[in-house]
Design a protein around this motif. Structure first.
Motif, PDB file in Angstrom:
ATOM      1  N   LEU A 202      12.184  13.617 -18.823  1.00  0.00           N
ATOM      2  CA  LEU A 202      12.006  13.262 -20.023  1.00  0.00           C
ATOM      3  C   LEU A 202      11.090  13.612 -20.970  1.00  0.00           C
ATOM      4  O   LEU A 202      11.708  14.246 -22.442  1.00  0.00           O
ATOM      5  N   TYR A 203      10.060  14.550 -20.819  1.00  0.00           N
ATOM      6  CA  TYR A 203       9.048  14.985 -21.837  1.00  0.00           C
ATOM      7  C   TYR A 203       9.394  16.373 -21.834  1.00  0.00           C
ATOM      8  O   TYR A 203      10.038  17.105 -22.651  1.00  0.00           O
ATOM      9  N   PHE A 204       9.966  17.071 -20.765  1.00  0.00           N
ATOM     10  CA  PHE A 204      10.653  18.683 -21.355  1.00  0.00           C
ATOM     11  C   PHE A 204      12.427  18.431 -20.791  1.00  0.00           C
ATOM     12  O   PHE A 204      12.330  19.400 -21.684  1.00  0.00           O
ATOM     13  N   GLU A 205      12.691  17.258 -21.235  1.00  0.00           N
ATOM     14  CA  GLU A 205      14.185  17.442 -21.222  1.00  0.00           C
ATOM     15  C   GLU A 205      15.048  17.112 -23.308  1.00  0.00           C
ATOM     16  O   GLU A 205      15.594  17.268 -23.815  1.00  0.00           O
ATOM     17  N   HIS A 206      13.006  16.856 -23.201  1.00  0.00           N
ATOM     18  CA  HIS A 206      13.575  15.909 -25.133  1.00  0.00           C
ATOM     19  C   HIS A 206      13.589  17.111 -25.634  1.00  0.00           C
ATOM     20  O   HIS A 206      12.772  18.333 -25.959  1.00  0.00           O
ATOM     21  N   ARG A 207      15.016  17.553 -26.730  1.00  0.00           N
ATOM     22  CA  ARG A 207      14.610  18.558 -28.168  1.00  0.00           C
ATOM     23  C   ARG A 207      14.764  17.363 -29.540  1.00  0.00           C
ATOM     24  O   ARG A 207      16.008  16.855 -29.523  1.00  0.00           O
TER      25      ARG A 207
ATOM     26  N   LEU B   8       3.280   9.043  -8.273  1.00  0.00           N
ATOM     27  CA  LEU B   8       4.408  10.232  -8.174  1.00  0.00           C
ATOM     28  C   LEU B   8       5.770  10.229  -8.561  1.00  0.00           C
ATOM     29  O   LEU B   8       5.824  10.973  -9.499  1.00  0.00           O
ATOM     30  N   LEU B   9       6.477   9.258  -9.124  1.00  0.00           N
ATOM     31  CA  LEU B   9       8.336   9.228  -9.251  1.00  0.00           C
ATOM     32  C   LEU B   9       7.695   8.413 -10.473  1.00  0.00           C
ATOM     33  O   LEU B   9       8.530   9.379 -11.411  1.00  0.00           O
ATOM     34  N   LEU B  10       6.672   7.809 -11.113  1.00  0.00           N
ATOM     35  CA  LEU B  10       6.708   7.620 -13.133  1.00  0.00           C
ATOM     36  C   LEU B  10       6.514   9.167 -13.463  1.00  0.00           C
ATOM     37  O   LEU B  10       7.056   9.541 -14.189  1.00  0.00           O
ATOM     38  N   LEU B  11       5.427   9.993 -12.487  1.00  0.00           N
ATOM     39  CA  LEU B  11       4.682  11.288 -13.155  1.00  0.00           C
ATOM     40  C   LEU B  11       6.238  12.216 -13.206  1.00  0.00           C
ATOM     41  O   LEU B  11       6.256  13.074 -13.987  1.00  0.00           O
ATOM     42  N   ILE B  12       6.570  12.114 -12.477  1.00  0.00           N
ATOM     43  CA  ILE B  12       8.144  13.240 -12.093  1.00  0.00           C
ATOM     44  C   ILE B  12       8.731  13.225 -13.202  1.00  0.00           C
ATOM     45  O   ILE B  12       9.843  13.412 -13.581  1.00  0.00           O
ATOM     46  N   GLY B  13       9.508  11.383 -13.694  1.00  0.00           N
ATOM     47  CA  GLY B  13      10.236  10.555 -14.244  1.00  0.00           C
ATOM     48  C   GLY B  13       9.841  10.885 -15.654  1.00  0.00           C
ATOM     49  O   GLY B  13      10.018  11.691 -16.780  1.00  0.00           O
ATOM     50  N   ALA B  14       8.409  11.161 -16.237  1.00  0.00           N
ATOM     51  CA  ALA B  14       8.015  11.551 -16.867  1.00  0.00           C
ATOM     52  C   ALA B  14       7.862  12.750 -17.509  1.00  0.00           C
ATOM     53  O   ALA B  14       8.342  12.757 -18.734  1.00  0.00           O
ATOM     54  N   ALA B  15       7.878  13.716 -16.674  1.00  0.00           N
ATOM     55  CA  ALA B  15       7.136  14.567 -16.553  1.00  0.00           C
ATOM     56  C   ALA B  15       8.953  15.550 -17.363  1.00  0.00           C
ATOM     57  O   ALA B  15       8.957  16.343 -18.311  1.00  0.00           O
TER      58      ALA B  15
END
Length: 55
Positions: free
Chosen positions: A32-37, A23-30
């Motif tokens: 990074l995905y949504f903050e990448h511009r 879950l921590l890995l999934l939250i971290g990946a999400a």
């Protein structure tokens, strides 16, 4: 309440620990995905509203 470790399989605490780490890995990946511009190009044309287009 004491620990109940079964001898015929995995310890339930190990499964819980793996679930928490996943879950921590999934939250971290999400995050990074949504903050990448992606970089937006600066050479885009700007249309001034006062300009008229003749067809």
């Amino acid at each position: 309440m004491g620990w109940k470790i079964s001898h015929d399989g995995h310890d339930p605490r190990q499964i819980d620990l793996l679930a928490v780490l996943a879950l921590l890995l999934l939250i971290g990946a999400a995050y990074l995905y949504f903050e990448h511009r992606p970089d937006t190009p600066n050479n885009t044309a700007f249309i001034v509203p006062s300009q008229s287009v003749k067809w």
